[in-house]
Design an enzyme around this catalytic site. Structure first.
Site, short mmCIF file in Angstrom:
data_model
loop_
_atom_site.label_atom_id
_atom_site.label_comp_id
_atom_site.label_asym_id
_atom_site.label_seq_id
_atom_site.Cartn_x
_atom_site.Cartn_y
_atom_site.Cartn_z
N SER A 163 47.67 -93.74 -29.22
CA SER A 163 46.92 -94.74 -29.97
C SER A 163 45.70 -94.09 -30.64
O SER A 163 45.85 -93.18 -31.45
CB SER A 163 46.55 -95.91 -29.05
OG SER A 163 46.23 -97.06 -29.78
N LEU A 164 44.49 -94.49 -30.29
CA LEU A 164 43.30 -93.82 -30.82
C LEU A 164 43.36 -92.32 -30.56
O LEU A 164 42.97 -91.50 -31.39
CB LEU A 164 42.03 -94.41 -30.19
CG LEU A 164 40.71 -93.67 -30.46
CD1 LEU A 164 40.36 -93.71 -31.94
CD2 LEU A 164 39.59 -94.26 -29.61
#
Length: 264
Positions: free
Chosen positions: A98-99
């Site tokens: 994700s991030l």
């Protein structure tokens, strides 16, 4: 590399790892929004002694809880790259969820631009490609109740944490800062990395088109592949056995090969 001069002591703040026998390759793991690097340490037992798991710890969590939270990816990338460069020389790969996928991608470019050694593999997980992201999702601007609802929907935070006001008071500022990093991110046009890119995706995660994941492939000059896992956005928690097997299969060629990608 004179442009990357973080001391070994400084590097230790950014990297969590367990002492063990000498490994053949380091796997640097980058966390999702709100994550603590310690979640990656159990992977060490599953991946075996040839791979040293090194988890990137951002400020504001774990032993770094008292440090100010970062608001922009550009604030984190140089220090992470310097921490990696400060470790004793060893081939390495990147995994980011994700991030963390954006962080791993940007650190790879930062290293390349400064003549540093590059990861032998870049594995991006649970993230649309840099140009396929939705800039309208400003989750960091939600009020606390709406933000908690988003965390419930993602199904990556234990319910007992979401139900505990004291823990939420500690968690939400971290989540909000990390979501801001993701929301404000904008890709800069650059030459593709000379590194294989593998994309991990959950079959039940949110996506409108497979092209949102395949967008990553244009960022590699040497190819890429897409691997699917059962589960939603946090399939890294629900499909751990499959994930470990896939990681070992991807990294295995890097354990045997000699060349290291280096720019210039």
């Amino acid at each position: 590399m004179t442009s990357m001069t973080l001391s070994s002591a400084g590097a230790q703040r950014w990297i969590l790892r367990r002492a063990g026998p000498p490994a053949a390759l380091r796997l640097f793991c980058f966390c999702y929004a709100g994550g603590n690097a310690a979640v990656y340490l159990p992977w060490q037992g599953a991946l075996g002694p040839d791979i040293e798991v090194c988890a990137i710890q951002l400020p504001g969590r774990g032993a770094r809880f008292a440090e100010p939270l970062l608001q922009h990816i550009d604030e984190a990338v140089p220090a992470i790259a310097q921490a990696i460069a400060a470790l004793p020389d060893l081939p390495f790969a990147f995994f980011g969820h994700s991030l963390g996928a954006l962080l791993a991608y940007e650190v790879s470019h930062y290293l390349r631009e400064r003549g540093g050694a590059l990861p032998r593999q870049l594995i991006v997980s649970g993230a649309h490609g840099p140009r396929a992201r939705n800039p309208k999702r400003q989750l960091h601007l939600l009020d606390d109740a709406a933000l908690v609802s988003e965390l419930e929907r993602y199904d990556g935070t234990p319910p007992q944490v979401l139900a505990n006001p004291g823990l939420l008071e500690l968690l939400l500022p971290i989540v909000r800062a990390d979501f801001r990093m993701a929301s404000d991110y904008a890709d800069t046009p650059r030459a593709p990395l000379p590194v294989p890119i593998t994309v991990f995706a959950g079959r039940d995660d949110e996506f409108d088109d497979v092209a949102q994941y395949e967008d990553w492939f244009s960022d590699s000059s040497v190819g890429g592949e897409l691997a699917w896992f059962d589960g939603g956005h946090f399939f890294i928690n629900s499909a751990t056995d499959q994930l470990m097997a896939q990681l070992q299969m991807i990294i295995a060629p890097s354990l045997r090969s000699e060349p290291r990608y280096r720019h210039g």
